[in-house]
Scaffold this motif. Sequence first.
Motif, PDB file in Angstrom:
ATOM      1  N   TRP A 162      16.723 -34.344   9.314  1.00  0.00           N
ATOM      2  CA  TRP A 162      18.190 -34.259   9.227  1.00  0.00           C
ATOM      3  C   TRP A 162      18.771 -35.281  10.200  1.00  0.00           C
ATOM      4  O   TRP A 162      18.959 -34.968  11.381  1.00  0.00           O
ATOM      5  CB  TRP A 162      18.638 -32.843   9.576  1.00  0.00           C
ATOM      6  CG  TRP A 162      20.008 -32.489   9.109  1.00  0.00           C
ATOM      7  CD1 TRP A 162      20.750 -33.142   8.161  1.00  0.00           C
ATOM      8  CD2 TRP A 162      20.819 -31.393   9.551  1.00  0.00           C
ATOM      9  NE1 TRP A 162      21.966 -32.515   7.987  1.00  0.00           N
ATOM     10  CE2 TRP A 162      22.033 -31.440   8.822  1.00  0.00           C
ATOM     11  CE3 TRP A 162      20.638 -30.366  10.471  1.00  0.00           C
ATOM     12  CZ2 TRP A 162      23.062 -30.504   9.007  1.00  0.00           C
ATOM     13  CZ3 TRP A 162      21.660 -29.438  10.646  1.00  0.00           C
ATOM     14  CH2 TRP A 162      22.855 -29.507   9.919  1.00  0.00           C
ATOM     15  N   VAL A 163      19.075 -36.492   9.702  1.00  0.00           N
ATOM     16  CA  VAL A 163      19.399 -37.589  10.625  1.00  0.00           C
ATOM     17  C   VAL A 163      20.888 -37.705  10.950  1.00  0.00           C
ATOM     18  O   VAL A 163      21.264 -38.133  12.020  1.00  0.00           O
ATOM     19  CB  VAL A 163      18.866 -38.939  10.092  1.00  0.00           C
ATOM     20  CG1 VAL A 163      17.344 -38.916  10.083  1.00  0.00           C
ATOM     21  CG2 VAL A 163      19.404 -39.237   8.686  1.00  0.00           C
ATOM     22  N   LEU A 164      21.779 -37.360  10.023  1.00  0.00           N
ATOM     23  CA  LEU A 164      23.229 -37.363  10.284  1.00  0.00           C
ATOM     24  C   LEU A 164      23.711 -38.697  10.864  1.00  0.00           C
ATOM     25  O   LEU A 164      24.434 -38.725  11.864  1.00  0.00           O
ATOM     26  CB  LEU A 164      23.596 -36.200  11.217  1.00  0.00           C
ATOM     27  CG  LEU A 164      23.403 -34.796  10.623  1.00  0.00           C
ATOM     28  CD1 LEU A 164      23.614 -33.723  11.695  1.00  0.00           C
ATOM     29  CD2 LEU A 164      24.358 -34.566   9.455  1.00  0.00           C
ATOM     30  N   GLY A 168      25.356 -45.388   9.159  1.00  0.00           N
ATOM     31  CA  GLY A 168      24.381 -45.765   8.140  1.00  0.00           C
ATOM     32  C   GLY A 168      24.538 -44.975   6.846  1.00  0.00           C
ATOM     33  O   GLY A 168      23.761 -45.162   5.908  1.00  0.00           O
ATOM     34  N   LYS A 169      25.543 -44.091   6.783  1.00  0.00           N
ATOM     35  CA  LYS A 169      25.802 -43.261   5.598  1.00  0.00           C
ATOM     36  C   LYS A 169      24.555 -42.480   5.170  1.00  0.00           C
ATOM     37  O   LYS A 169      24.315 -42.294   3.976  1.00  0.00           O
ATOM     38  CB  LYS A 169      26.285 -44.116   4.416  1.00  0.00           C
ATOM     39  CG  LYS A 169      27.591 -44.862   4.669  1.00  0.00           C
ATOM     40  CD  LYS A 169      28.007 -45.624   3.426  1.00  0.00           C
ATOM     41  CE  LYS A 169      29.125 -46.615   3.726  1.00  0.00           C
ATOM     42  NZ  LYS A 169      29.428 -47.490   2.606  1.00  0.00           N
ATOM     43  N   LYS A 170      23.746 -42.069   6.145  1.00  0.00           N
ATOM     44  CA  LYS A 170      22.496 -41.384   5.816  1.00  0.00           C
ATOM     45  C   LYS A 170      22.565 -39.964   6.357  1.00  0.00           C
ATOM     46  O   LYS A 170      22.516 -39.736   7.567  1.00  0.00           O
ATOM     47  CB  LYS A 170      21.337 -42.140   6.455  1.00  0.00           C
ATOM     48  CG  LYS A 170      19.984 -41.807   5.880  1.00  0.00           C
ATOM     49  CD  LYS A 170      18.915 -42.706   6.532  1.00  0.00           C
ATOM     50  CE  LYS A 170      17.519 -42.372   6.044  1.00  0.00           C
ATOM     51  NZ  LYS A 170      17.250 -42.850   4.688  1.00  0.00           N
TER      52      LYS A 170
ATOM     53  N   TRP B  14      31.489 -35.359   5.037  1.00  0.00           N
ATOM     54  CA  TRP B  14      30.798 -35.189   6.330  1.00  0.00           C
ATOM     55  C   TRP B  14      31.042 -36.382   7.250  1.00  0.00           C
ATOM     56  O   TRP B  14      30.927 -36.255   8.468  1.00  0.00           O
ATOM     57  CB  TRP B  14      29.305 -34.976   6.114  1.00  0.00           C
ATOM     58  CG  TRP B  14      28.552 -36.173   5.594  1.00  0.00           C
ATOM     59  CD1 TRP B  14      28.535 -36.648   4.315  1.00  0.00           C
ATOM     60  CD2 TRP B  14      27.706 -37.049   6.348  1.00  0.00           C
ATOM     61  NE1 TRP B  14      27.736 -37.754   4.218  1.00  0.00           N
ATOM     62  CE2 TRP B  14      27.213 -38.024   5.453  1.00  0.00           C
ATOM     63  CE3 TRP B  14      27.316 -37.106   7.686  1.00  0.00           C
ATOM     64  CZ2 TRP B  14      26.357 -39.048   5.853  1.00  0.00           C
ATOM     65  CZ3 TRP B  14      26.450 -38.128   8.086  1.00  0.00           C
ATOM     66  CH2 TRP B  14      25.981 -39.070   7.188  1.00  0.00           C
ATOM     67  N   ARG B  15      31.411 -37.563   6.694  1.00  0.00           N
ATOM     68  CA  ARG B  15      31.598 -38.771   7.504  1.00  0.00           C
ATOM     69  C   ARG B  15      33.036 -38.938   7.985  1.00  0.00           C
ATOM     70  O   ARG B  15      33.320 -39.875   8.735  1.00  0.00           O
ATOM     71  CB  ARG B  15      31.177 -40.001   6.690  1.00  0.00           C
ATOM     72  CG  ARG B  15      29.680 -40.038   6.343  1.00  0.00           C
ATOM     73  CD  ARG B  15      29.332 -41.289   5.541  1.00  0.00           C
ATOM     74  NE  ARG B  15      29.669 -42.493   6.271  1.00  0.00           N
ATOM     75  CZ  ARG B  15      30.612 -43.377   5.899  1.00  0.00           C
ATOM     76  NH1 ARG B  15      31.284 -43.190   4.777  1.00  0.00           N
ATOM     77  NH2 ARG B  15      30.875 -44.428   6.650  1.00  0.00           N
ATOM     78  N   LEU B  16      33.951 -38.073   7.561  1.00  0.00           N
ATOM     79  CA  LEU B  16      35.354 -38.229   7.981  1.00  0.00           C
ATOM     80  C   LEU B  16      35.463 -38.127   9.502  1.00  0.00           C
ATOM     81  O   LEU B  16      34.818 -37.277  10.123  1.00  0.00           O
ATOM     82  CB  LEU B  16      36.226 -37.136   7.336  1.00  0.00           C
ATOM     83  CG  LEU B  16      36.645 -37.346   5.879  1.00  0.00           C
ATOM     84  CD1 LEU B  16      37.256 -36.060   5.318  1.00  0.00           C
ATOM     85  CD2 LEU B  16      37.639 -38.498   5.739  1.00  0.00           C
ATOM     86  N   PRO B  17      36.283 -38.965  10.104  1.00  0.00           N
ATOM     87  CA  PRO B  17      36.462 -38.874  11.557  1.00  0.00           C
ATOM     88  C   PRO B  17      36.936 -37.475  11.953  1.00  0.00           C
ATOM     89  O   PRO B  17      37.872 -36.939  11.358  1.00  0.00           O
ATOM     90  CB  PRO B  17      37.545 -39.919  11.839  1.00  0.00           C
ATOM     91  CG  PRO B  17      37.490 -40.875  10.691  1.00  0.00           C
ATOM     92  CD  PRO B  17      37.076 -40.055   9.501  1.00  0.00           C
TER      93      PRO B  17
END
Lengths: 437, 437
Positions: A162-164, A168-170, B14-17
Amino acid sequence: MQFTSGYGAEPGAWRLPGANLHSYTDMDQFVRYAQAAERGKIQLLFFADTPALDVDLDGQVPHFAIDPLLVMTSIARETERIGLVSTASTTFNEPYNLARQFKALDVISHGRAGWNAVTTSVPAAAANFGRAVPPRAEKYERAHEVVQIVQALWGSWEKDAWVLDVDGKKFADMDKIQPVGLQGRHVASRGPLPIPPSEQGQPVIFQAGGGEYGLELAGRYADGVYANPYTIEDGRAQRQALRDAAERAGRDPDEVKMFAGFMPAIAASRRAALDRRRFLDESVDLRQRVRYLGTMIGLPLGYEQIDEPLTADQLADAVPSPHDPRSARALQVAREGWTLRDVLAHGVIDYHPVVAGTAADVADHMQEWFEAGACDGFSVAIDGYHDGVDAFVDQVVPLLQERGLFHLDYAGTTLRDHLHAREQYGLDPRVTETAAR
Amino acid sequence: MQFTSGYGAEPGAWRLPGANLHSYTDMDQFVRYAQAAERGKIQLLFFADTPALDVDLDGQVPHFAIDPLLVMTSIARETERIGLVSTASTTFNEPYNLARQFKALDVISHGRAGWNAVTTSVPAAAANFGRAVPPRAEKYERAHEVVQIVQALWGSWEKDAWVLDVDGKKFADMDKIQPVGLQGRHVASRGPLPIPPSEQGQPVIFQAGGGEYGLELAGRYADGVYANPYTIEDGRAQRQALRDAAERAGRDPDEVKMFAGFMPAIAASRRAALDRRRFLDESVDLRQRVRYLGTMIGLPLGYEQIDEPLTADQLADAVPSPHDPRSARALQVAREGWTLRDVLAHGVIDYHPVVAGTAADVADHMQEWFEAGACDGFSVAIDGYHDGVDAFVDQVVPLLQERGLFHLDYAGTTLRDHLHAREQYGLDPRVTETAAR
């Protein structure tokens, strides 16, 4: 510590003065008991379970919680250290569903979940799934498959999958999330399970089945085993058989801990403890118990004698039955001159060894068993929770700590820490070795 | 309000600031969102579910919660009014297990549980249970049996069966706790379920399947139905078909409420809302979406044009595709002169209708649909929860309340109260009537 439907281990616990009558459905109550147990540094709570109503609710409470997973989730949110273990049947559940819910609990509780993987033999449970109880060999064959698939599903994410990585959008590393692809004769699952590892990697496996089949299952997969010995000799023999089974499976026998069921009734004096149990006995069939007491000690006993002790003639004729391991203790208590009602109040026919007495009496019993090697620990069944959990935690635990028999604090934060069990991430090598059997 | 894996309805949420990266496993986070929704008097939270990992986690979050029942239990303990509904498959679950867990949640939440009873068609889910997806007719035949058995198990205690008479030593009245004894072609259960009624009697049934089979299931059993219309006309037609199905099953069509999926992106201006969605679109395959946009409006479009609007020649040639109901809106937005990136940011290819704009834009859309009879309510899919739930609750809800379109407070304490659904104790007469089919 065992938790059942919310009242206590004795069927009459709901009637004890001060008990919360709605404990069965009151999660606040379960949370308070769990917090009290955690104050006492108890390693884990254990919820036995059978998916059936197997008592007559006219006079008795249900044996089991409304749903162990949901009750444990409620407790997990309001405790921090105590382990949460429940039974779930390998006979009537799909491995994917079991794997998902126990792993979710493990994640929610930050690594405190355990699964007691047992087969189910209760016809009423089978009927709830529209089936008959399968033959024993078939049940255990399926149990091996279910445990292996569940453990493989639990291990389908490696520790660092689970890299989060936002830039890197990963979200996760799919190279470290593997399908399971196990196909047994009874069950199968492709996986992977979409749940990352918990703080302990994956839940702990427990077992509680008896006989050779149960020993083999425990020896191969379990870190903890629930056993019901009635005597120290019985406990030592069961523990040795378990250790032998672990060795046969190629494991270090110290990896498998045996917990002996044990029921204390704690009061300021032995008399007060017996009176507590006499009240609880109002909810059991004493006529039947007097008759059975007679069978245990080789005498024809009738209910009319319940408030009398055995006569000298009866004592001279009494012989403990070889068919019930509780018989010797029953006769020993009777020889002390108690009335039959009080003999029964000692718990000589209960499903666990009973100590009705002071906190010191209880601690003495536990010390004797533990030092004799009759168990690695206890599964304490509190007779009535509403005051019995506090009594054990506040009176017995300090004595055990003073005697150097019980830890002063948790060994860590996860159930594996508490049990000194190895952490488990990814696939268990035992699963991949044996999946093809 | 729909809740998924914890981040939001858009895969890039999940990537939203400001988003909590661990929302997937963080129950505190789910509880905070649920409490925010409850502040807005939202009737219920809905957790869709499929028991499989059906996305590539390298770039996207899981679609579903780690386990809906356990997440809802966590939320139930720290909220007081909001309903808790999740999908559970009738295809891959035993009715006894479903009945037990949803009823336990209903009791724990004091009457706020609902079950979205759907068949499962996803091959990856079937493979997790070692099976293939059954034929449609068979799946729905089993679904009818499962729903009937679950409802019968829920009804196995009459309203006043739990007597708790301490002096009379009577825990429950077994005359008012009846076995179920239903035997279908696919599943069966004897019962009874050992759980007393909740404050609403038993959980509410929802449905979400499409086609004639889904309509029949919904018409017979459901009080709420999740639908995915893209246009008002489509919504009106689906709602009428549902009402007709309820009438065919002998029910009052007003008993079955249709909730239309809908995804707002709320910001201070339309431009700011589009920019929010452009960020979210970084996690989707825009090359593929540009190509598909072309298919929708009858033009060969390439990614190289993504930051340009359609040319005058292209607009002259464009024709909405009859194969995708979203095509007319896509062309309408394109005609406004937006670049293709912004056309896509309007959500013209999303799986729900999208309004990217101000709170007033969102309220206008909802008002228009509701007043046109396109739905009985909405299933609001918040694009990113960490700020989107608050935005909807604090900005859109007050506008709807001012306009007299949304209640100022909950209608009662149970989910049935919120839905104006009849209470349900004991056996549903519809079950006993139809069990023999």
